[in-house]
Design a protein around this motif. Structure first.
Motif, PDB file in Angstrom:
ATOM      1  N   HIS A  56       0.832  -1.206   0.000  1.00  0.00           N
ATOM      2  CA  HIS A  56       0.000   0.000   0.000  1.00  0.00           C
ATOM      3  C   HIS A  56       0.869   1.259   0.000  1.00  0.00           C
ATOM      4  CE1 HIS A  56      -3.331   2.676   0.810  1.00  0.00           C
ATOM      5  NE2 HIS A  56      -2.678   3.143   1.859  1.00  0.00           N
ATOM      6  N   ALA A  57       1.927   1.253   0.792  1.00  0.00           N
ATOM      7  CA  ALA A  57       2.810   2.420   0.876  1.00  0.00           C
ATOM      8  C   ALA A  57       3.494   2.690  -0.466  1.00  0.00           C
ATOM      9  CB  ALA A  57       3.860   2.206   1.960  1.00  0.00           C
ATOM     10  N   LEU A  58       3.937   1.644  -1.134  1.00  0.00           N
ATOM     11  CA  LEU A  58       4.568   1.820  -2.445  1.00  0.00           C
ATOM     12  C   LEU A  58       3.577   2.389  -3.456  1.00  0.00           C
ATOM     13  CD1 LEU A  58       6.773  -1.361  -2.931  1.00  0.00           C
ATOM     14  CD2 LEU A  58       7.547   1.007  -2.810  1.00  0.00           C
ATOM     15  N   GLU A  59       2.384   1.839  -3.436  1.00  0.00           N
ATOM     16  CA  GLU A  59       1.370   2.315  -4.380  1.00  0.00           C
ATOM     17  C   GLU A  59       1.007   3.777  -4.097  1.00  0.00           C
ATOM     18  OE1 GLU A  59      -2.993   1.029  -6.047  1.00  0.00           O
ATOM     19  OE2 GLU A  59      -1.853  -0.434  -4.871  1.00  0.00           O
ATOM     20  N   LYS A  60       0.901   4.123  -2.828  1.00  0.00           N
ATOM     21  CA  LYS A  60       0.585   5.508  -2.448  1.00  0.00           C
ATOM     22  C   LYS A  60       1.705   6.461  -2.870  1.00  0.00           C
ATOM     23  CE  LYS A  60      -0.909   8.365   1.395  1.00  0.00           C
ATOM     24  NZ  LYS A  60      -1.179   8.446   2.817  1.00  0.00           N
ATOM     25  N   ALA A  61       2.935   5.939  -2.924  1.00  0.00           N
ATOM     26  CA  ALA A  61       4.076   6.749  -3.348  1.00  0.00           C
ATOM     27  C   ALA A  61       4.121   6.902  -4.867  1.00  0.00           C
ATOM     28  CB  ALA A  61       5.372   6.131  -2.844  1.00  0.00           C
ATOM     29  N   GLY A  62       3.182   6.278  -5.550  1.00  0.00           N
ATOM     30  CA  GLY A  62       3.154   6.377  -7.005  1.00  0.00           C
ATOM     31  C   GLY A  62       3.760   5.173  -7.695  1.00  0.00           C
ATOM     32  N   GLY A  63       4.078   4.142  -6.912  1.00  0.00           N
ATOM     33  CA  GLY A  63       4.666   2.943  -7.489  1.00  0.00           C
ATOM     34  C   GLY A  63       3.699   2.189  -8.378  1.00  0.00           C
ATOM     35  N   ARG A  64       4.244   1.493  -9.339  1.00  0.00           N
ATOM     36  CA  ARG A  64       3.418   0.687 -10.234  1.00  0.00           C
ATOM     37  C   ARG A  64       2.623  -0.319  -9.404  1.00  0.00           C
ATOM     38  NH1 ARG A  64       8.119   2.141 -12.156  1.00  0.00           N
ATOM     39  NH2 ARG A  64       8.249   2.915 -14.277  1.00  0.00           N
ATOM     40  N   ARG A  65       1.342  -0.406  -9.671  1.00  0.00           N
ATOM     41  CA  ARG A  65       0.438  -1.161  -8.804  1.00  0.00           C
ATOM     42  C   ARG A  65       0.805  -2.645  -8.678  1.00  0.00           C
ATOM     43  NH1 ARG A  65      -6.106  -1.147  -8.604  1.00  0.00           N
ATOM     44  NH2 ARG A  65      -6.186  -2.355  -6.704  1.00  0.00           N
ATOM     45  N   GLN A  66       0.946  -3.341  -9.783  1.00  0.00           N
ATOM     46  CA  GLN A  66       1.223  -4.779  -9.719  1.00  0.00           C
ATOM     47  C   GLN A  66       2.605  -5.062  -9.154  1.00  0.00           C
ATOM     48  OE1 GLN A  66       0.390  -6.018 -13.741  1.00  0.00           O
ATOM     49  NE2 GLN A  66      -1.715  -6.568 -13.211  1.00  0.00           N
ATOM     50  N   VAL A  67       3.566  -4.249  -9.526  1.00  0.00           N
ATOM     51  CA  VAL A  67       4.924  -4.447  -9.025  1.00  0.00           C
ATOM     52  C   VAL A  67       4.983  -4.146  -7.528  1.00  0.00           C
ATOM     53  CG1 VAL A  67       7.346  -3.814  -9.328  1.00  0.00           C
ATOM     54  CG2 VAL A  67       5.841  -3.901 -11.310  1.00  0.00           C
ATOM     55  N   SER A  68       4.259  -3.120  -7.091  1.00  0.00           N
ATOM     56  CA  SER A  68       4.170  -2.800  -5.657  1.00  0.00           C
ATOM     57  C   SER A  68       3.558  -3.971  -4.891  1.00  0.00           C
ATOM     58  CB  SER A  68       3.328  -1.539  -5.431  1.00  0.00           C
ATOM     59  OG  SER A  68       3.940  -0.415  -6.011  1.00  0.00           O
ATOM     60  N   ALA A  69       2.547  -4.603  -5.491  1.00  0.00           N
ATOM     61  CA  ALA A  69       1.908  -5.754  -4.852  1.00  0.00           C
ATOM     62  C   ALA A  69       2.907  -6.894  -4.680  1.00  0.00           C
ATOM     63  CB  ALA A  69       0.709  -6.217  -5.663  1.00  0.00           C
ATOM     64  N   PHE A  70       3.755  -7.108  -5.673  1.00  0.00           N
ATOM     65  CA  PHE A  70       4.760  -8.167  -5.547  1.00  0.00           C
ATOM     66  C   PHE A  70       5.807  -7.817  -4.495  1.00  0.00           C
ATOM     67  CE2 PHE A  70       3.178 -10.092  -9.449  1.00  0.00           C
ATOM     68  CZ  PHE A  70       3.311 -11.427  -9.131  1.00  0.00           C
TER      69      PHE A  70
END
Length: 192
Positions: A56-70
């Motif tokens: 969640h933190a990576l995605e909130k930082a603008g990280g790519r969604r699927q890659v952040s999930a991995f």
């Protein structure tokens, strides 16, 4: 997790942290194996939640969604490994399932990928990519590549890899949180 290992070692007279596997702290020779085993189960449960939070933190930082999930998945699998270590006491053959905890190895790589090219997280992306290669080297040495590891230092290599993985996770989480704190100030409209 660190406190659990430290306490279990203190309560195990004669335990050699260099020559013995960490898992032996929860095995039949340990005077208080329940300390290690319960602590690992608690740390494992916390690690599972940490994986979700990290994604969640990576995605909130603008990280790519699927890659952040991995990236979060690799963190969660590290928690799952700790949970397995506490549930399946050494030397139970199922204890080997705790090896999934080595998945922390891939979290820095996927974090770098998730944040690559994202404004404000360039240093974290580069740092994470470099840390991945450092962890890869330590993992190679831990598993016996180049015959650097001796029979008397496996515990140190285990602790080294675990420490470096958790240290990276702490630095990455701190950097992401720091980025969140900076964003509201940048987004506030200028007052006249």
């Amino acid at each position: 997790m660190v406190a659990d290992v430290w306490l279990a070692q203190k309560l195990f007279p004669g335990f050699d942290p260099g020559a013995q596997f960490i898992s032996e702290l929860g095995g039949p020779a340990a005077p208080t194996p329940e300390i290690f085993n319960l602590g690992m189960m608690l740390a494992g449960a916390a690690g599972l939640f940490a994986g979700a939070g990290f994604a969640h933190a990576l995605e909130k930082a603008g990280g790519r969604r699927q890659v952040s999930a991995f990236a979060g998945l690799w963190v969660a699998m590290t928690g799952l490994g700790a949970l397995f270590a506490g549930v399946f006491h050494w030397p139970d053959p199922m204890h080997r399932a705790c090896g999934v905890g080595l998945a922390i190895q891939f979290a820095p790589l996927f974090t770098a990928w998730a944040l690559w090219g994202k404004p404000g997280y360039r240093r974290l992306a580069h740092f994470s990519l470099g840390w991945f290669f450092g962890l890869l080297l330590v993992l190679a040495l831990l598993t016996g590549v180049w015959n650097v590891r001796t029979g008397n230092d496996v515990g140190f290599w285990q602790r080294g890899h675990a420490f470096l993985g958790l240290l990276w996770l702490g630095i990455a989480a701190w950097s992401l949180e720091r980025g969140w704190r900076a964003k509201p100030a940048e987004l506030e409209p200028a007052t006249a």
